[in-house]
Design a protein around this motif. Structure first.
Motif: not given
Length: 454
Positions: A192-199, A160-177
């Motif tokens: 709310v999300p405060t950081s992500s990996a941009t698609l 699931a990690w490889l599938h999510a990371a190598h899909s054209d989607r944003s991944l939220v890496t930080k919520v609030g603090t």
């Protein structure tokens, strides 16, 4: 009769053996430099026009090497001469057999992702295929069916990690603090999300708007997980790339992860709305910069005659401009849309204006009526939201949940301050008089005003 430069029936890259550029090169009869004679359709320059050493260090050669690296044939030949042992890259973690297999799978998925987000002849195809995105996002947050944030740990769910990371989607890496790297299973952060990996496709689009080039210094505003910084480092060389973020953990973790891939761009921790150190030929922002005084530091860091590409905070507007000698940045609103998180000055976004929303629910003077159509959820109506933000910066809205005896009524609050700009041309010269009184907030109806407490 087949000529030397005739176009083949299929893509030349897919027909190569995979050994091109790997310790070998060829100079063709017309003096073009290629990975080998069979790679003549992908010249990396001409030795009569440019010294050979510069060609080998140039973007065209790096791009060709990256594209060939991820061919199936290239992976089959990726061994140390004279042995059957796979070449061991430098990494920051132990190379177990499981990790080696996972890395190879990640490389294959990165190659497939590159073909999804870039055209076959795009110079961004190689950089996207080169960056193992899963190594930049080992953990992330996902919202479950109830809207609660749930931690995903890549090491526990490798497929699931490889599938999510190598899909054209944003991944939220930080919520609030709370960053996913610091969370425990069972944590459910609120906010709310405060950081992500941009698609990746959006990262490539904003990079194209920047009109980058060899030898030009680039500032990436909004490090995030480091994906855009990695793409730019692969294509133009890390020595030309600087990445800035207000969050020290984001800059440090991205720096370590890119270093493990062999890229060493400069990382700066600073608040882009207060001060941007250095000066740059190109600025590309993956955060929504605020209109008005908060935009000054980024524009001050742009060299005269150079270009910026960004979105305006809380809008979907992609704005580009060139800096004139008088300091003004003049450009256009592009025929494109993008949604980035607004800038923040602390570890989290400012709290929602609860006091204002409460005032909006009870204020007198608002007209109530029953409409024929559903109430628009402005927060998710990008074009309308952008129009409201341009007309009155900081305009917040809330759509209450429908109850058995309630009416859904759009309540705007915290509006005012900035004059509208033309849609076809954009001039970063808003009224930024610091002596003007603070804007008032309209709640329920223009006749009812409320000034929030300091």
């Amino acid at each position: 009769m087949t000529t030397l430069n005739a176009a083949p029936a299929r893509s030349p890259v897919s027909s190569l053996c995979g050994r091109c550029t790997r310790g070998r090169a060829a100079t063709l009869p017309n003096s073009d430099l290629a990975g080998c004679v069979l790679a003549r359709h992908f010249p990396a320059g001409n030795v009569r026009e440019t010294p050979l050493a510069e060609l080998f260090g140039g973007a065209a050669w790096r791009d060709l090497s990256a594209r060939i690296r991820f061919l199936p044939a290239a992976r089959a030949h990726r061994t140390v001469p004279g042995t059957a042992t796979p070449r061991t890259p430098k990494r920051a973690i132990p190379l177990t057999e499981d990790w080696k297999a996972r890395t190879m799978d990640g490389e294959e998925r990165a190659g497939r992702l590159a073909h999804q987000v870039a055209e076959p002849d795009s110079r961004w195809l190689g950089p996207v295929a080169t960056v193992p995105r899963h190594r930049l996002v080992p953990r992330w947050w996902e919202a479950d069916g109830s809207g609660a944030w749930v931690l995903r740990d890549g090491s526990a769910i490798p497929e699931a990690w490889l599938h999510a990371a190598h899909s054209d989607r944003s991944l939220v890496t930080k919520v609030g603090t709370l960053h996913a790297d610091h969370a425990q299973q069972g944590d459910h952060p609120e906010g709310v999300p405060t950081s992500s990996a941009t698609l990746p496709s959006l990262a490539v689009r904003i990079l194209r708007h920047g009109r980058l080039g060899d030898g030009l210094s680039l500032l990436d505003l909004g490090t995030g997980a480091g994906g855009l910084t990695a793409y730019a480092s692969v294509r133009f060389g890390a020595e030309n790339v600087t990445s800035l973020d207000v969050d020290p953990y984001l800059t440090s973790s991205a720096g370590e992860r890119l270093a493990s891939m062999g890229h060493h761009p400069e990382f700066v921790t600073a608040d882009a709305t207060e001060h941007v150190p250095g000066s740059y030929d190109r600025i590309v922002s993956t955060v929504g910069l605020p209109a008005g005084p908060g935009l000054r530091p980024a524009l001050a860091a742009l060299k005269p005659g150079r270009r910026i590409a960004t979105t305006l905070g809380r809008t979907c507007l992609v704005v580009t401009g060139w800096k004139h000698g008088d300091g003004d940045v003049v450009g256009a609103v592009e025929r494109d849309m993008a949604g980035f998180m607004p800038t923040r000055s602390g570890d989290d976004h400012p709290p929602a204006p609860v006091e204002l929303f409460a005032h909006g629910r009870t204020a007198e003077g608002g007209d109530r009526s029953t409409g024929r159509y559903p109430v628009v959820d402005v927060a998710n109506a990008w074009e309308l939201r952008s129009m409201l933000e341009i007309k009155g910066t900081g305009c917040g809205t809330r759509l209450p949940d429908r109850g058995p005896h309630t009416h859904r009524r759009r309540r705007p609050v915290r509006c005012g301050g900035i004059d509208p700009a033309r849609a076809d041309r954009w001039r970063f010269s808003w009224d930024t008089d610091r002596h003007r009184p603070p804007p008032t907030a309209t709640a329920g109806h223009p006749s009812t005003e409320h000034t929030p407490a300091a």
